[in-house]
Design an enzyme around this catalytic site. Structure first.
Site, mmCIF file in Angstrom:
data_model
loop_
_atom_site.group_PDB
_atom_site.id
_atom_site.type_symbol
_atom_site.label_atom_id
_atom_site.label_comp_id
_atom_site.label_asym_id
_atom_site.label_seq_id
_atom_site.Cartn_x
_atom_site.Cartn_y
_atom_site.Cartn_z
ATOM 1 N N HIS A 98 1.050 -1.378 -0.101
ATOM 2 C CA HIS A 98 -0.211 -0.068 -0.098
ATOM 3 C C HIS A 98 0.781 1.136 -0.172
ATOM 4 O O HIS A 98 0.720 2.024 -0.606
ATOM 5 C CB HIS A 98 -1.026 0.048 1.426
ATOM 6 C CG HIS A 98 -1.970 -0.867 1.367
ATOM 7 N ND1 HIS A 98 -2.149 -1.764 2.481
ATOM 8 C CD2 HIS A 98 -3.004 -1.302 0.629
ATOM 9 C CE1 HIS A 98 -3.118 -2.543 2.168
ATOM 10 N NE2 HIS A 98 -3.729 -2.267 1.076
ATOM 11 N N LYS A 106 -15.773 -7.433 5.355
ATOM 12 C CA LYS A 106 -14.625 -8.787 5.616
ATOM 13 C C LYS A 106 -14.504 -9.008 7.009
ATOM 14 O O LYS A 106 -13.965 -9.909 7.420
ATOM 15 C CB LYS A 106 -13.368 -8.597 4.998
ATOM 16 C CG LYS A 106 -13.836 -8.466 3.405
ATOM 17 C CD LYS A 106 -12.342 -8.184 2.558
ATOM 18 C CE LYS A 106 -12.163 -7.163 1.633
ATOM 19 N NZ LYS A 106 -10.948 -6.538 1.202
ATOM 20 N N ARG A 134 -1.724 -5.244 -8.240
ATOM 21 C CA ARG A 134 -0.511 -6.275 -8.110
ATOM 22 C C ARG A 134 -0.536 -7.336 -9.434
ATOM 23 O O ARG A 134 0.677 -7.649 -9.869
ATOM 24 C CB ARG A 134 -0.971 -7.120 -6.872
ATOM 25 C CG ARG A 134 -0.717 -6.272 -5.675
ATOM 26 C CD ARG A 134 -1.192 -6.953 -4.490
ATOM 27 N NE ARG A 134 -2.728 -6.613 -4.464
ATOM 28 C CZ ARG A 134 -3.509 -6.821 -3.818
ATOM 29 N NH1 ARG A 134 -3.141 -7.473 -2.510
ATOM 30 N NH2 ARG A 134 -4.915 -6.649 -3.797
ATOM 31 N N SER A 142 -2.975 -7.422 2.840
ATOM 32 C CA SER A 142 -3.294 -7.524 4.289
ATOM 33 C C SER A 142 -3.743 -8.862 4.835
ATOM 34 O O SER A 142 -3.222 -9.289 5.888
ATOM 35 C CB SER A 142 -4.363 -6.604 4.219
ATOM 36 O OG SER A 142 -4.014 -5.405 4.058
HETATM 37 P P1 ADP Z 1 -9.707 -3.513 -0.549
HETATM 38 O O1 ADP Z 1 -10.422 -4.114 0.565
HETATM 39 O O2 ADP Z 1 -10.629 -2.229 -1.173
HETATM 40 O O3 ADP Z 1 -9.162 -4.241 -1.769
HETATM 41 P P2 ADP Z 1 -7.133 -2.850 0.571
HETATM 42 O O4 ADP Z 1 -7.049 -2.178 1.552
HETATM 43 O O5 ADP Z 1 -7.042 -4.532 0.515
HETATM 44 O O6 ADP Z 1 -8.549 -2.440 0.095
HETATM 45 O O7 ADP Z 1 -6.312 -2.308 -0.782
HETATM 46 C C1 ADP Z 1 -6.413 -0.989 -1.155
HETATM 47 C C2 ADP Z 1 -5.855 -0.850 -2.266
HETATM 48 O O8 ADP Z 1 -4.391 -0.906 -2.307
HETATM 49 C C3 ADP Z 1 -6.366 -1.653 -3.532
HETATM 50 O O9 ADP Z 1 -6.525 -0.750 -4.731
HETATM 51 C C4 ADP Z 1 -5.571 -2.783 -3.621
HETATM 52 O O10 ADP Z 1 -5.177 -3.349 -4.757
HETATM 53 C C5 ADP Z 1 -4.125 -2.121 -3.335
HETATM 54 N N1 ADP Z 1 -3.122 -3.012 -2.636
HETATM 55 C C6 ADP Z 1 -3.270 -3.984 -1.825
HETATM 56 N N2 ADP Z 1 -2.229 -4.556 -1.648
HETATM 57 C C7 ADP Z 1 -1.185 -4.023 -2.355
HETATM 58 C C8 ADP Z 1 -0.003 -4.427 -2.832
HETATM 59 N N3 ADP Z 1 0.764 -5.326 -2.138
HETATM 60 N N4 ADP Z 1 0.640 -3.571 -3.833
HETATM 61 C C9 ADP Z 1 0.070 -2.741 -4.495
HETATM 62 N N5 ADP Z 1 -1.172 -2.442 -4.083
HETATM 63 C C10 ADP Z 1 -1.918 -3.134 -3.251
#
Ligand code: ADP
Length: 162
Positions: free
Chosen positions: A17, A41, A90, A128
């Site tokens: 992130h 979730k 990703r 995450s």
């Molecule tokens: P959501 O629950 O909406 O997917 P997340 O908190 O998991 O939200 O992710 C928010 C954003 O960060 C999304 O665009 C997701 O694709 C991106 N993201 C999550 N992990 C990574 C990562 N390792 N590298 C790049 N982008 C990521």
């Protein structure tokens, strides 16, 4: 003043992130990391905890701030007077969902543009969900999350293992 919103659950924020947030901060004057209150979730961390971790993790980035939002993302984007939503991509597996989401958001508000950014290659496998799973099984996630998140994970999982 060009403003971007980086929305997500951030349960918790990872180095993946942060990599995307950093890239957005180089392109935009101001970046607002928006932590979603609606989390279907069942998050490990409360909204206040997730917000706090984002604040601490991005403290070194002067044009990045953290906030929470609930309801429709497009409404929040309008409220903040932002120009774009930045999402991380990703792998191909992210594409279908992100594509759908971006087009739906455009349908809801045609002025909201979505920009996709790729993280550093070594973060493309990071999520995450995996971080929580590994940490709960006793694995070391120190290289995947910022230090305040590592401390919070250790504390939470020691108190109530998942
Ligand atoms: P959501 O629950 O909406 O997917 P997340 O908190 O998991 O939200 O992710 C928010 C954003 O960060 C999304 O665009 C997701 O694709 C991106 N993201 C999550 N992990 C990574 C990562 N390792 N590298 C790049 N982008 C990521």
């Amino acid at each position: 003043m060009r403003i971007a919103i980086c929305p997500g659950s951030f349960d918790p924020i990872t180095n993946g992130h942060l990599d995307v947030i950093q890239r957005a901060a180089r392109l935009f004057d101001r970046v607002i990391v928006a932590v979603a209150a609606n989390q279907p979730k069942g998050p490990l961390f409360s909204l206040a905890e997730r917000l706090d971790m984002v604040r601490l993790a991005a403290a070194h980035l002067p044009n990045v701030e953290a906030d929470t939002f609930s309801g429709l993302l497009v409404d929040y984007v309008g409220q903040r007077g932002a120009h774009a939503v930045v999402r991380g991509l990703r792998a191909v597996s992210d594409f279908e969902f992100e594509f759908q989401l971006a087009l739906m958001n455009r349908k809801l508000n045609e002025h909201v543009e979505t920009i996709f950014m790729m993280p550093r290659e070594s973060y493309t496998f990071l999520s995450s969900r995996l971080v929580k799973e590994i940490a709960s099984l006793g694995g070391d996630v120190g290289e995947f999350v910022p230090p305040p998140v590592l401390a919070a994970l250790r504390k939470r999982l020691a108190a109530n293992p998942i």
